[in-house]
Scaffold this motif. Structure first.
Motif, PDB file in Angstrom:
ATOM      1  N   UNK A  91       0.829  -1.210   0.000  1.00 28.36           N
ATOM      2  CA  UNK A  91       0.000   0.000   0.000  1.00 28.36           C
ATOM      3  C   UNK A  91       0.862   1.257   0.000  1.00 28.36           C
ATOM      4  N   UNK A  92       1.913   1.276   0.815  1.00 31.70           N
ATOM      5  CA  UNK A  92       2.761   2.465   0.870  1.00 31.70           C
ATOM      6  C   UNK A  92       3.393   2.757  -0.488  1.00 31.70           C
ATOM      7  N   UNK A  93       3.681   1.715  -1.265  1.00 30.33           N
ATOM      8  CA  UNK A  93       4.247   1.925  -2.599  1.00 30.33           C
ATOM      9  C   UNK A  93       3.228   2.563  -3.536  1.00 30.33           C
ATOM     10  N   UNK A  94       1.968   2.121  -3.445  1.00 34.51           N
ATOM     11  CA  UNK A  94       0.908   2.728  -4.260  1.00 34.51           C
ATOM     12  C   UNK A  94       0.769   4.213  -3.938  1.00 34.51           C
ATOM     13  N   UNK A  95       0.887   4.544  -2.666  1.00 33.61           N
ATOM     14  CA  UNK A  95       0.769   5.945  -2.240  1.00 33.61           C
ATOM     15  C   UNK A  95       1.982   6.741  -2.713  1.00 33.61           C
ATOM     16  N   UNK A  96       3.175   6.213  -2.499  1.00 30.04           N
ATOM     17  CA  UNK A  96       4.387   6.937  -2.871  1.00 30.04           C
ATOM     18  C   UNK A  96       4.513   7.140  -4.375  1.00 30.04           C
ATOM     19  N   UNK A  97       3.992   6.221  -5.163  1.00 30.71           N
ATOM     20  CA  UNK A  97       4.052   6.359  -6.622  1.00 30.71           C
ATOM     21  C   UNK A  97       3.218   7.561  -7.106  1.00 30.71           C
ATOM     22  N   UNK A  98       2.256   8.005  -6.300  1.00 34.06           N
ATOM     23  CA  UNK A  98       1.454   9.186  -6.633  1.00 34.06           C
ATOM     24  C   UNK A  98       2.198  10.482  -6.291  1.00 34.06           C
ATOM     25  N   UNK A  99       3.373  10.345  -5.678  1.00 30.87           N
ATOM     26  CA  UNK A  99       4.152  11.507  -5.225  1.00 30.87           C
ATOM     27  C   UNK A  99       5.562  11.432  -5.809  1.00 30.87           C
ATOM     28  N   UNK A 100       5.756  11.774  -7.063  1.00 28.60           N
ATOM     29  CA  UNK A 100       7.075  11.619  -7.695  1.00 28.60           C
ATOM     30  C   UNK A 100       8.204  12.331  -6.945  1.00 28.60           C
ATOM     31  N   UNK A 101       7.919  13.496  -6.358  1.00 31.08           N
ATOM     32  CA  UNK A 101       8.971  14.210  -5.640  1.00 31.08           C
ATOM     33  C   UNK A 101       9.375  13.487  -4.359  1.00 31.08           C
TER      34      UNK A 101
END
Length: 148
Positions: A91-101
């Motif tokens: 889940x954390x990867x799905x969230x982080x992928x929405x935040x490129x910076x």
């Protein structure tokens, strides 16, 4: 880890306010997640893990997805062998992928496979894993009658 946790959590809330949710989430399920953070666990994103490992491998060499999954599994076994708790997370990867910076802070190249993240550390609640041995290893010899 605390810096990443705070940054990702705050950014996740900002994106949700703009109607951008992690894969598989909508406004209702995201609100359910936020309520769970108030009552169940304050950090649903990284499960309260004090440390994070994200194995990655080049996508164009070998079997990147499978290799990172195998590495993650071996790391979980290594943690268990040394009294550490580990949790495999996606889940954390799905969230982080929405935040490129924010993702760029992890220094994972864009052409690399990432199958899961592993949160690890000393567990707050230790529990039995696998077969629990008593003081000595017991062995029994079984014999079967010869078949004629």
């Amino acid at each position: 880890m605390d810096r990443l946790r705070t940054l990702a959590s705050e950014r996740m809330d900002v994106l949700a306010a703009c109607g951008i949710y992690p894969d598989g989430y909508d406004a209702k399920s995201f609100q359910d997640l936020k309520r769970a953070e108030e009552t169940v666990r304050p950090d649903m994103l990284f499960c309260g893990a004090p440390h994070l490992l994200i194995p990655h491998a080049p996508a164009d060499v070998g079997c990147g997805w499978q290799d990172t999954a195998i590495a993650s599994t071996y790391f979980e076994l290594l943690c268990a062998a040394h009294g550490l708790g580990a949790i495999l997370m996606s889940f954390c990867l799905d969230v982080l992928k929405r935040m490129p910076d924010v993702w760029s802070l992890l220094h994972i190249p864009d052409d690399h496979c990432v199958s899961m993240a592993i949160g690890f550390g000393y567990p707050m609640i230790p529990y039995a894993r696998g077969v629990q041995r008593e003081d000595a290893v017991r062995s029994e010899v079984l014999s079967f009658p010869a078949v004629s």
